[in-house]
Design a protein around this motif. Structure first.
Motif, PDB file in Angstrom:
ATOM      1  N   ARG A   1       0.795  -1.429  -0.024  1.00 47.47           N
ATOM      2  CA  ARG A   1      -0.101  -0.144   0.149  1.00 47.47           C
ATOM      3  C   ARG A   1       0.843   1.260   0.042  1.00 47.47           C
ATOM      4  N   LEU A   2       2.035   1.262   0.619  1.00 49.99           N
ATOM      5  CA  LEU A   2       2.668   2.442   0.912  1.00 49.99           C
ATOM      6  C   LEU A   2       3.404   2.775  -0.370  1.00 49.99           C
ATOM      7  N   VAL A   3       3.997   1.616  -1.185  1.00 47.15           N
ATOM      8  CA  VAL A   3       4.577   1.740  -2.431  1.00 47.15           C
ATOM      9  C   VAL A   3       3.778   2.388  -3.457  1.00 47.15           C
ATOM     10  N   GLU A   4       2.628   1.780  -3.258  1.00 46.94           N
ATOM     11  CA  GLU A   4       1.733   2.204  -4.337  1.00 46.94           C
ATOM     12  C   GLU A   4       1.280   3.724  -4.341  1.00 46.94           C
ATOM     13  N   LYS A   5       1.259   4.119  -3.051  1.00 46.18           N
ATOM     14  CA  LYS A   5       0.836   5.448  -2.672  1.00 46.18           C
ATOM     15  C   LYS A   5       1.947   6.301  -3.279  1.00 46.18           C
ATOM     16  N   GLY A   6       3.354   5.732  -3.114  1.00 42.69           N
ATOM     17  CA  GLY A   6       4.450   6.620  -3.964  1.00 42.69           C
ATOM     18  C   GLY A   6       4.305   6.722  -5.185  1.00 42.69           C
ATOM     19  N   VAL A   7       3.913   5.332  -5.802  1.00 46.53           N
ATOM     20  CA  VAL A   7       3.848   5.313  -7.303  1.00 46.53           C
ATOM     21  C   VAL A   7       2.605   6.188  -7.663  1.00 46.53           C
ATOM     22  N   GLU A   8       1.451   6.480  -7.098  1.00 47.04           N
ATOM     23  CA  GLU A   8       0.378   7.470  -7.319  1.00 47.04           C
ATOM     24  C   GLU A   8       0.902   8.790  -7.375  1.00 47.04           C
ATOM     25  N   ARG A   9       1.672   9.290  -6.374  1.00 47.45           N
ATOM     26  CA  ARG A   9       2.182  10.510  -6.221  1.00 47.45           C
ATOM     27  C   ARG A   9       3.357  10.815  -7.424  1.00 47.45           C
ATOM     28  N   GLU A  10       4.056   9.933  -7.671  1.00 49.04           N
ATOM     29  CA  GLU A  10       5.002  10.107  -8.457  1.00 49.04           C
ATOM     30  C   GLU A  10       4.462  10.351 -10.077  1.00 49.04           C
ATOM     31  N   LYS A  11       3.481   9.414 -10.194  1.00 51.45           N
ATOM     32  CA  LYS A  11       2.718   9.890 -11.341  1.00 51.45           C
ATOM     33  C   LYS A  11       2.056  11.280 -11.599  1.00 51.45           C
ATOM     34  N   ALA A  12       1.498  11.761 -10.382  1.00 51.10           N
ATOM     35  CA  ALA A  12       1.160  13.074 -10.384  1.00 51.10           C
ATOM     36  C   ALA A  12       2.420  14.024 -10.528  1.00 51.10           C
ATOM     37  N   GLY A  13       3.607  13.679 -10.594  1.00 54.04           N
ATOM     38  CA  GLY A  13       4.723  14.672 -10.535  1.00 54.04           C
ATOM     39  C   GLY A  13       5.178  15.253  -9.347  1.00 54.04           C
ATOM     40  N   SER A  14       5.015  14.566  -8.350  1.00 50.19           N
ATOM     41  CA  SER A  14       5.493  15.118  -7.054  1.00 50.19           C
ATOM     42  C   SER A  14       6.471  14.079  -6.307  1.00 50.19           C
ATOM     43  N   PRO A  15       7.736  14.371  -6.508  1.00 50.74           N
ATOM     44  CA  PRO A  15       8.428  15.370  -7.532  1.00 50.74           C
ATOM     45  C   PRO A  15       8.366  14.712  -8.751  1.00 50.74           C
ATOM     46  N   GLU A  16       9.155  15.220  -9.749  1.00 53.30           N
ATOM     47  CA  GLU A  16       9.247  14.632 -11.043  1.00 53.30           C
ATOM     48  C   GLU A  16       9.914  13.360 -10.913  1.00 53.30           C
ATOM     49  N   THR A  17       9.929  12.301 -11.784  1.00 55.72           N
ATOM     50  CA  THR A  17      10.596  11.272 -11.857  1.00 55.72           C
ATOM     51  C   THR A  17      12.159  11.327 -11.897  1.00 55.72           C
TER      52      THR A  17
END
Length: 84
Positions: A40-56
């Motif tokens: 769940r935690l890593v998927e939340k990170g993926v969600e935030r990265e997809k939103a550009g927070s921060p950039e990849t």
């Protein structure tokens, strides 16, 4: 101790993918459980990265030298974000 720190950071920096990735890595490392809450935690990170927070690219730089025992696991989740 690190897990507690990242739990607090989740509250103060909820939009930063790095916080979620570090929380997942910390939890998985501490508990030896890489499913459930850790997922769940890593998927939340993926969600935030997809939103550009921060950039990849900033996240790539941060995790470039991540421990080889953990990097493939994190990379597998982040794979969907990277351009082909």
């Amino acid at each position: 101790d690190a897990l507690d720190l990242f739990n607090r950071l989740e509250q103060t920096n909820p939009d930063d993918a790095r916080v979620w990735y570090y929380a997942a890595l910390s939890r998985g490392s501490a508990t030896k459980q890489w499913t459930g809450e850790t997922t769940r935690l890593v998927e939340k990170g993926v969600e935030r990265e997809k939103a550009g927070s921060p950039e990849t690219s900033k996240i790539d730089t941060l995790f470039a030298n991540l421990n080889p025992a953990f990097k493939p696991w994190l990379d597998a989740y982040r794979k969907a974000i990277k351009p082909r």
